[in-house]
Structure formats: structure tokens, C-alpha cells
Scaffold this motif. Structure first.
Motif, PDB file in Angstrom:
ATOM      1  N   LYS A   1       0.831  -1.213   0.000  1.00  0.00           N
ATOM      2  CA  LYS A   1       0.000   0.000   0.000  1.00  0.00           C
ATOM      3  C   LYS A   1       0.868   1.267   0.000  1.00  0.00           C
ATOM      4  O   LYS A   1       0.732   2.147   0.852  1.00  0.00           O
ATOM      5  N   LYS A   2       1.760   1.323  -0.970  1.00  0.00           N
ATOM      6  CA  LYS A   2       2.617   2.492  -1.137  1.00  0.00           C
ATOM      7  C   LYS A   2       2.832   2.730  -2.622  1.00  0.00           C
ATOM      8  O   LYS A   2       2.466   1.889  -3.459  1.00  0.00           O
ATOM      9  N   SER A   3       3.427   3.855  -2.974  1.00  0.00           N
ATOM     10  CA  SER A   3       3.688   4.145  -4.381  1.00  0.00           C
ATOM     11  C   SER A   3       4.854   3.294  -4.876  1.00  0.00           C
ATOM     12  O   SER A   3       5.679   2.825  -4.085  1.00  0.00           O
ATOM     13  N   GLU A   4       4.917   3.127  -6.188  1.00  0.00           N
ATOM     14  CA  GLU A   4       6.012   2.338  -6.770  1.00  0.00           C
ATOM     15  C   GLU A   4       7.368   2.961  -6.450  1.00  0.00           C
ATOM     16  O   GLU A   4       8.354   2.249  -6.248  1.00  0.00           O
ATOM     17  N   ALA A   5       7.416   4.284  -6.419  1.00  0.00           N
ATOM     18  CA  ALA A   5       8.684   4.966  -6.148  1.00  0.00           C
ATOM     19  C   ALA A   5       9.195   4.680  -4.740  1.00  0.00           C
ATOM     20  O   ALA A   5      10.398   4.773  -4.476  1.00  0.00           O
ATOM     21  N   GLN A   6       8.286   4.330  -3.826  1.00  0.00           N
ATOM     22  CA  GLN A   6       8.674   4.082  -2.431  1.00  0.00           C
ATOM     23  C   GLN A   6       9.105   2.639  -2.191  1.00  0.00           C
ATOM     24  O   GLN A   6       9.622   2.320  -1.121  1.00  0.00           O
ATOM     25  N   VAL A   7       8.905   1.759  -3.171  1.00  0.00           N
ATOM     26  CA  VAL A   7       9.238   0.341  -3.007  1.00  0.00           C
ATOM     27  C   VAL A   7      10.750   0.168  -3.008  1.00  0.00           C
ATOM     28  O   VAL A   7      11.445   0.636  -3.915  1.00  0.00           O
ATOM     29  N   THR A   8      11.274  -0.511  -2.001  1.00  0.00           N
ATOM     30  CA  THR A   8      12.720  -0.764  -1.914  1.00  0.00           C
ATOM     31  C   THR A   8      13.094  -2.001  -2.727  1.00  0.00           C
ATOM     32  O   THR A   8      12.228  -2.801  -3.112  1.00  0.00           O
ATOM     33  N   ALA A   9      14.391  -2.152  -2.962  1.00  0.00           N
ATOM     34  CA  ALA A   9      14.871  -3.323  -3.698  1.00  0.00           C
ATOM     35  C   ALA A   9      14.527  -4.610  -2.962  1.00  0.00           C
ATOM     36  O   ALA A   9      14.166  -5.624  -3.570  1.00  0.00           O
ATOM     37  N   GLN A  10      14.623  -4.587  -1.610  1.00  0.00           N
ATOM     38  CA  GLN A  10      14.296  -5.779  -0.826  1.00  0.00           C
ATOM     39  C   GLN A  10      12.810  -6.108  -0.922  1.00  0.00           C
ATOM     40  O   GLN A  10      12.431  -7.278  -1.033  1.00  0.00           O
ATOM     41  N   GLU A  11      11.964  -5.094  -0.885  1.00  0.00           N
ATOM     42  CA  GLU A  11      10.522  -5.322  -0.996  1.00  0.00           C
ATOM     43  C   GLU A  11      10.163  -5.876  -2.368  1.00  0.00           C
ATOM     44  O   GLU A  11       9.297  -6.755  -2.483  1.00  0.00           O
ATOM     45  N   ARG A  12      10.830  -5.387  -3.409  1.00  0.00           N
ATOM     46  CA  ARG A  12      10.577  -5.918  -4.749  1.00  0.00           C
ATOM     47  C   ARG A  12      11.010  -7.376  -4.842  1.00  0.00           C
ATOM     48  O   ARG A  12      10.296  -8.212  -5.402  1.00  0.00           O
ATOM     49  N   ALA A  13      12.199  -7.670  -4.301  1.00  0.00           N
ATOM     50  CA  ALA A  13      12.706  -9.047  -4.331  1.00  0.00           C
ATOM     51  C   ALA A  13      11.770  -9.986  -3.577  1.00  0.00           C
ATOM     52  O   ALA A  13      11.526 -11.126  -4.005  1.00  0.00           O
ATOM     53  N   LEU A  14      11.234  -9.510  -2.469  1.00  0.00           N
ATOM     54  CA  LEU A  14      10.320 -10.333  -1.677  1.00  0.00           C
ATOM     55  C   LEU A  14       9.029 -10.584  -2.444  1.00  0.00           C
ATOM     56  O   LEU A  14       8.512 -11.710  -2.467  1.00  0.00           O
ATOM     57  N   ALA A  15       8.518  -9.554  -3.108  1.00  0.00           N
ATOM     58  CA  ALA A  15       7.296  -9.710  -3.895  1.00  0.00           C
ATOM     59  C   ALA A  15       7.500 -10.710  -5.030  1.00  0.00           C
ATOM     60  O   ALA A  15       6.643 -11.557  -5.302  1.00  0.00           O
ATOM     61  N   LYS A  16       8.656 -10.639  -5.681  1.00  0.00           N
ATOM     62  CA  LYS A  16       8.958 -11.572  -6.773  1.00  0.00           C
ATOM     63  C   LYS A  16       9.030 -13.003  -6.255  1.00  0.00           C
ATOM     64  O   LYS A  16       8.455 -13.924  -6.852  1.00  0.00           O
ATOM     65  N   ARG A  17       9.718 -13.198  -5.131  1.00  0.00           N
ATOM     66  CA  ARG A  17       9.859 -14.536  -4.565  1.00  0.00           C
ATOM     67  C   ARG A  17       8.508 -15.086  -4.117  1.00  0.00           C
ATOM     68  O   ARG A  17       8.216 -16.281  -4.301  1.00  0.00           O
ATOM     69  N   VAL A  18       7.676 -14.216  -3.567  1.00  0.00           N
ATOM     70  CA  VAL A  18       6.355 -14.653  -3.112  1.00  0.00           C
ATOM     71  C   VAL A  18       5.485 -15.048  -4.303  1.00  0.00           C
ATOM     72  O   VAL A  18       4.773 -16.057  -4.259  1.00  0.00           O
ATOM     73  N   CYS A  19       5.556 -14.271  -5.396  1.00  0.00           N
ATOM     74  CA  CYS A  19       4.781 -14.598  -6.596  1.00  0.00           C
ATOM     75  C   CYS A  19       5.093 -16.004  -7.079  1.00  0.00           C
ATOM     76  O   CYS A  19       4.193 -16.831  -7.295  1.00  0.00           O
TER      77      CYS A  19
END
Length: 280
Positions: free
Chosen positions: A88-106
């Protein structure tokens, strides 16, 4: 079926001085790049065409989850968009770790990976991985229903089918051994997604081959320069999972890219786009 992904990336080795150079010669750093052994012929280039997140896109197609379909239709950084929605944040606020976690969860949810394996891979607390998996399932209920339905339907029929209705029978789905049964349940989901990805790229390969044959006829007619001693404009030389590798005459690179993009992105019409990436 060689797995070229196992070819090591460039490494730097510290080697001793040349033989016979005598004492006191310092060691030297030397870069060793095994991938440099794979080169195109003179006058040609290697062209790689790779599907982007194809298995996630196939899962979105089968699940019909509106939120996931919307993200994949909009384009951009898919996993950054998923992370932004989950957190629940903007794309610009997403950190590299949060992106990696989202990818792994997908991918983890799609292939039945548990919270412990997810936490271990990303080096996060167990509770963090558990919360992310729960958030993903809640955010994309269509995906959750697809995963459950795939297992239930396999128990009823004993097999699963890909996009092109190729069947894989999984007798272990009826096993009394919990581990064997759980493995078959994961195979049921994996086969639908990975098998359908195979359907897609095989169909694309057939379409590309037909168009390259037409291009080759034109090439011969105009007697353009050739690659090496053989007389062709482009050829498909390798498939590596969801990637195709071509050797292309430099003068035909633009034409071949247009052919490959058109054939790969329209091989099978899904509910979401199937974009590709080029590397030359």
C-alpha cells in the motif's frame, strides 16, 4: 538439451607470473570469461529473445484475477507494482528488498513454496515471509482459487492439461503417503504453468521458422552477403526455457527482430500481453 545458464559468468583469477620469468615476478589478475567462447560468425550477431515473467502471465490468464491481470496489462516493472499494491505504497517508495520479496512470493505461491523456504531464500524473519504470502493470497483471490481448483480437478480426473490440452497424468495425487501426495499437488500446478509456457514458445518457434524461411528465400533472390560459407540470413540455433537464440546476418537484424517480436508476442492470445526482451 544443454543448460547454458550453468555456464559461469566472468571471473577474475590471480595467476602467477609467466614460466621462466624468475623470482620476484608479481601475480597478475586475469579475467576468464567462458561465455566469450560462444560467438557469431563473421558478419553476424547473436540475437536473444526472452519472454518476460511468462509463467506469472500464464497464471494470470488461467486465474482471471482482475487485479493481477490489470498489473500485467499496464506494463512497467511487474514485481514493483505487485509490491506497491501489497505494501500500500507508491512504486517509487518500493525498496529493492521489498521488490525481491514480492517476486519470490509470486513464484513461491505459484509453485507451492512454504513460508520457511521463502524466509530462508530472502533471509527474512519467518513472520515476514508468512505475512507476505498471506497478503498475496488476499490481494489476488483469483490466483488462490486457480491453485486450489487445479489440485481438486487433478484429484477428480487424475491428470492436468496445458493450454494446448496436453495431458500429464499424476497417479501420486491419490497416494496415501503425505509427501508423495503433496509433491503431486505441486506438480499439478507446475505442469499447467510451465507446460503452457512450453506450448507458447513451441508455437512461436514454428511461426518464426515459417517466416525465416520466407526471409531466406528473399535473401537468396537478392544474393545478399552471407554468414560464413553458408547461404542464409538468419537461423534459430537454440531454445533455453523461455528464451530463443538466433544467429542473424547484421544486415537483416531489424527485419528478424520484427519477425521474432510479432511471432512470439502473438503465438497464443492470453488475457495479458506476452512481451519479450531482446539482447544483441
Amino acid at each position: 538439451n544443454p543448460d547454458l545458464q550453468t555456464v559461469p559468468h566472468p571471473v577474475t583469477l590471480r595467476l602467477p607470473g609467466a614460466p621462466g620469468s624468475g623470482p620476484g615476478v608479481s601475480e597478475a589478475d586475469t579475467e576468464v570469461n567462458m561465455r566469450a567462447a560462444f560467438v557469431a560468425r563473421s558478419g553476424c550477431v547473436l540475437l536473444s529473445a526472452d519472454y518476460s515473467q511468462i509463467e506469472i502471465r500464464i497464471m494470470a490468464h488461467f486465474s482471471r484475477d482482475p487485479a493481477l491481470v490489470d498489473i500485467l496489462t499496464q506494463g512497467g516493472d511487474v514485481f514493483r507494482r505487485v509490491s506497491a499494491q501489497l505494501n500500500k505504497k507508491s512504486e517509487a517508495q518500493v525498496t529493492a528488498q521489498e521488490r525481491a520479496l514480492a517476486k519470490r512470493v509470486c513464484y513461491g505461491v505459484m509453485y507451492g513454496q512454504g513460508k520457511r523456504a521463502t524466509a530462508s531464500e530472502l533471509d527474512v524473519e519467518l513472520e515476514v515471509a508468512e505475512d507476505c504470502i498471506a497478503q498475496f493470497r488476499a490481494a489476488y483471490p483469483g490466483v488462490n482459487k486457480f491453485l486450489n481448483d487445479a489440485v481438486v480437478n487433478c484429484r477428480v480426473s487424475g491428470y492436468v492439461e496445458t493450454l494446448y490440452e496436453r495431458r500429464r497424468y499424476l497417479p501420486a495425487i491419490y497416494s496415501r503417503n503425505p509427501k508423495e501426495k503433496a509433491h503431486a499437488e505441486r506438480q499439478a500446478i507446475n505442469t499447467i504453468c510451465q507446460g503452457s509456457a512450453a506450448d507458447l514458445i513451441k508455437k512461436a518457434m514454428i511461426d518464426i521458422h515459417k517466416e525465416l524461411c520466407a526471409l531466406e528465400a528473399q535473401h537468396r533472390q537478392h544474393q545478399r552477403p552471407t554468414c560464413g560459407s553458408e547461404y542464409w540470413a538468419a537461423r534459430m540455433i537454440l531454445q533455453i526455457h523461455d528464451e530463443l537464440l538466433f544467429e542473424v546476418h547484421s544486415g537483416y537484424l531489424d527485419a528478424v527482430q520484427q519477425i521474432v517480436r510479432r511471432c512470439m508476442e502473438s503465438a497464443i492470445h492470453l488475457r495479458v500481453p506476452t512481451p519479450i526482451k531482446f539482447r544483441v
